[in-house]
Design a protein around this motif. Structure first.
Motif, short mmCIF file in Angstrom:
data_model
loop_
_atom_site.label_atom_id
_atom_site.label_comp_id
_atom_site.label_asym_id
_atom_site.label_seq_id
_atom_site.Cartn_x
_atom_site.Cartn_y
_atom_site.Cartn_z
N LYS A 194 7.41 -7.48 3.62
CA LYS A 194 8.57 -6.61 3.84
C LYS A 194 8.48 -5.44 2.87
CE LYS A 194 13.64 -6.73 3.82
NZ LYS A 194 13.87 -5.80 2.70
N GLY A 195 8.54 -4.24 3.42
CA GLY A 195 8.46 -3.05 2.58
C GLY A 195 8.30 -1.80 3.43
N SER A 196 8.08 -0.70 2.77
CA SER A 196 7.94 0.59 3.45
C SER A 196 6.61 1.24 3.06
CB SER A 196 9.10 1.52 3.08
OG SER A 196 8.89 2.82 3.59
N ILE A 197 5.93 1.79 4.03
CA ILE A 197 4.67 2.47 3.78
C ILE A 197 4.91 3.76 3.01
CG2 ILE A 197 4.62 3.95 5.82
CD1 ILE A 197 1.68 1.84 4.55
N LEU A 198 6.17 4.19 2.90
CA LEU A 198 6.49 5.43 2.20
C LEU A 198 6.68 5.21 0.70
CD1 LEU A 198 9.07 6.93 4.74
CD2 LEU A 198 6.62 7.34 4.61
N LYS A 199 6.69 3.97 0.24
CA LYS A 199 6.92 3.67 -1.17
C LYS A 199 5.62 3.25 -1.83
CE LYS A 199 11.72 2.20 -0.46
NZ LYS A 199 12.69 1.08 -0.64
N ALA A 200 5.32 3.88 -2.97
CA ALA A 200 4.07 3.57 -3.68
C ALA A 200 4.04 2.13 -4.16
CB ALA A 200 3.90 4.53 -4.86
N ARG A 201 5.20 1.59 -4.51
CA ARG A 201 5.24 0.20 -4.97
C ARG A 201 4.79 -0.76 -3.87
NH1 ARG A 201 10.80 -3.03 -6.59
NH2 ARG A 201 9.90 -5.12 -6.60
N ASP A 202 5.23 -0.51 -2.63
CA ASP A 202 4.82 -1.37 -1.52
C ASP A 202 3.36 -1.16 -1.16
OD1 ASP A 202 7.36 -2.52 -1.32
OD2 ASP A 202 8.08 -0.91 -0.03
N LEU A 203 2.86 0.06 -1.34
CA LEU A 203 1.44 0.31 -1.10
C LEU A 203 0.59 -0.43 -2.13
CD1 LEU A 203 1.48 4.11 -0.22
CD2 LEU A 203 1.46 2.16 1.32
N ASN A 204 1.11 -0.56 -3.34
CA ASN A 204 0.41 -1.37 -4.34
C ASN A 204 0.38 -2.84 -3.93
OD1 ASN A 204 -0.27 0.67 -6.18
ND2 ASN A 204 1.75 0.60 -7.13
N ARG A 205 1.49 -3.29 -3.38
CA ARG A 205 1.57 -4.70 -2.99
C ARG A 205 0.57 -5.05 -1.89
NH1 ARG A 205 6.96 -5.15 -0.70
NH2 ARG A 205 6.31 -7.28 -0.24
#
Length: 398
Positions: A194-205
């Protein structure tokens, strides 16, 4: 009061690299601050109770040990209050009134962090585990039961040579029950976060920088095609800003939206980036089918993994000639593999004859590796004018 120096442990942890910056580091700081405040408050209470109030010449002295003050401080702050022990000095009582007020304020401050931490323990809020032995691709955009099921059935088809790649779905919402059942069947090869491709934190995940590619799906049933394309282009921008080298494939609804991708930094064919325009694909297939009837059916059969079809019909009778030929052709798919060294220095026609006679494979195109600054060239049925060179990619119907 030296115990309060533990509150500076955050800087030590960052320098040593024991914990990466993020929620875990914040939780570590909270725990350390709590221990420091607990031990410091117990130490002060131990001091005033053993020495008494200065204006009473120590008449209300209470001889207690430091472990006892630790116990009392914890029981008091936790609002349990057994009543088996209480401060006898005025300084001790005033101190604990202020300490309880400050403790409640700190508890209210740190409560959202604890809520976020326990929320982070959800299976959909974790990070993708690093595994150097397995590749992974990231899929985002419009994720529905239909789109995910179609993608996974083709991606993990038994005819695929590489079935070890992990598919990571990234979506803003938790999966519904139907998708959870699908994920459960493929739990060893599919990860849903669960997350957004627009957030760097979720891209790290999702470890996007290490991914083999990123696929952005469009909502084909969207009532506003322009808004859907704009959202997907923003996703492309976020992906390319985070990791310019990662291969990105995006679906768009309208042809006019393609020109906006040309202005996206680092979106280039040299990285393997590509755009699939649904309306352009549909209209192109319709136009080609008018010139060559059956072209759209042929292309659909080749690009979909359908598996083998035997010569016997469901009713038990043998297929007619045209049915046998159709289902035999429908069972063929497109594959690309590097041509081995024995094919080097042979013409395309010679290589195609060997593939068909010896292996039953239809070689219909080759991709020549780039030379210098020139890009790679994909040639369809080039005839005898092209000679197979080292590292040439062959495209087969098989």
């Amino acid at each position: 009061m030296r115990i309060l120096r533990l509150m500076q442990i955050k800087d030590v942890i960052l320098v040593v690299g024991l914990v990466r910056p993020g929620l875990v580091l914040q939780l570590t700081v909270v725990v350390v601050n709590f221990l420091s405040a607990w031990m410091a408050a117990s130490g002060f209470f131990h001091l005033v109770e053993n020495y008494g109030d200065p204006w009473n010449q120590g008449e209300n002295v209470q001889n207690i040990s430091y472990p006892t003050t630790l116990y009392f401080t914890m029981v008091t702050v936790s609002t349990v209050g057994y009543g088996d022990f209480s401060p006898q000095t005025a300084l001790g009582r005033i101190f604990f009134v202020l300490f309880i007020i400050g403790g409640l304020a700190l508890f209210a401050t740190y409560t959202p962090m604890f809520v976020e931490f326990f929320h982070f323990l959800s299976p959909y809020d974790r990070s993708l585990k690093e595994d150097s032995r397995r590749k992974h691709v990231v899929v985002c955009g419009c994720l529905t039961e239909e789109s995910m099921g179609t993608f996974l059935s083709d991606f993990f088809h038994k005819d695929r040579a590489d079935s070890s790649t992990i598919v990571v779905f990234l979506h803003a919402e938790k999966p519904p029950s139907a998708i959870r059942a699908l994920l459960k069947r493929l739990s060893s090869r599919v990860v849903y976060l669960k997350g957004s491709i627009l957030k760097a934190r979720d891209l790290n995940r999702v470890r996007l920088s290490k991914a083999s590619g990123c696929l952005i799906l469009a909502n084909k049933n969207s009532p506003d095609a322009t808004a859907e394309d704009s959202a997907n282009i923003l996703r492309v921008v976020a992906v390319k800003n985070y990791s310019p080298e990662v291969r990105t494939i995006v679906q768009l609804m309208e042809v006019r939206s393609k020109r906006h991708l040309m202005n996206v930094p680092n979106f280039s064919a040299k990285h393997g980036d590509d755009v699939i325009c649904i309306s352009e694909l549909k209209l192109g297939l319709i136009g080609q089918s008018c010139l060559c009837p059956g072209f759209s059916t042929l292309l659909a059969n080749l690009t979909c993994m359908r598996g083998d079809h035997g010569p016997i019909a469901p009713g038990g009778r043998a297929w007619e000639t045209w049915e046998t030929q159709y289902f035999l052709g429908a069972s063929l798919e497109l594959y690309s593999v590097p041509l081995p060294s024995p094919f080097e220095n042979k013409t395309f026609v010679e290589a195609a004859k060997i593939c068909y006679k010896e292996f039953g494979l239809l070689l219909f195109a080759v991709q020549l590796q780039p030379e210098g600054d020139s890009p790679a060239r994909l040639l369809f049925n080039p005839g005898s004018l092209v000679t197979i060179k080292p590292h040439t990619e062959g495209f087969f119907m098989a």
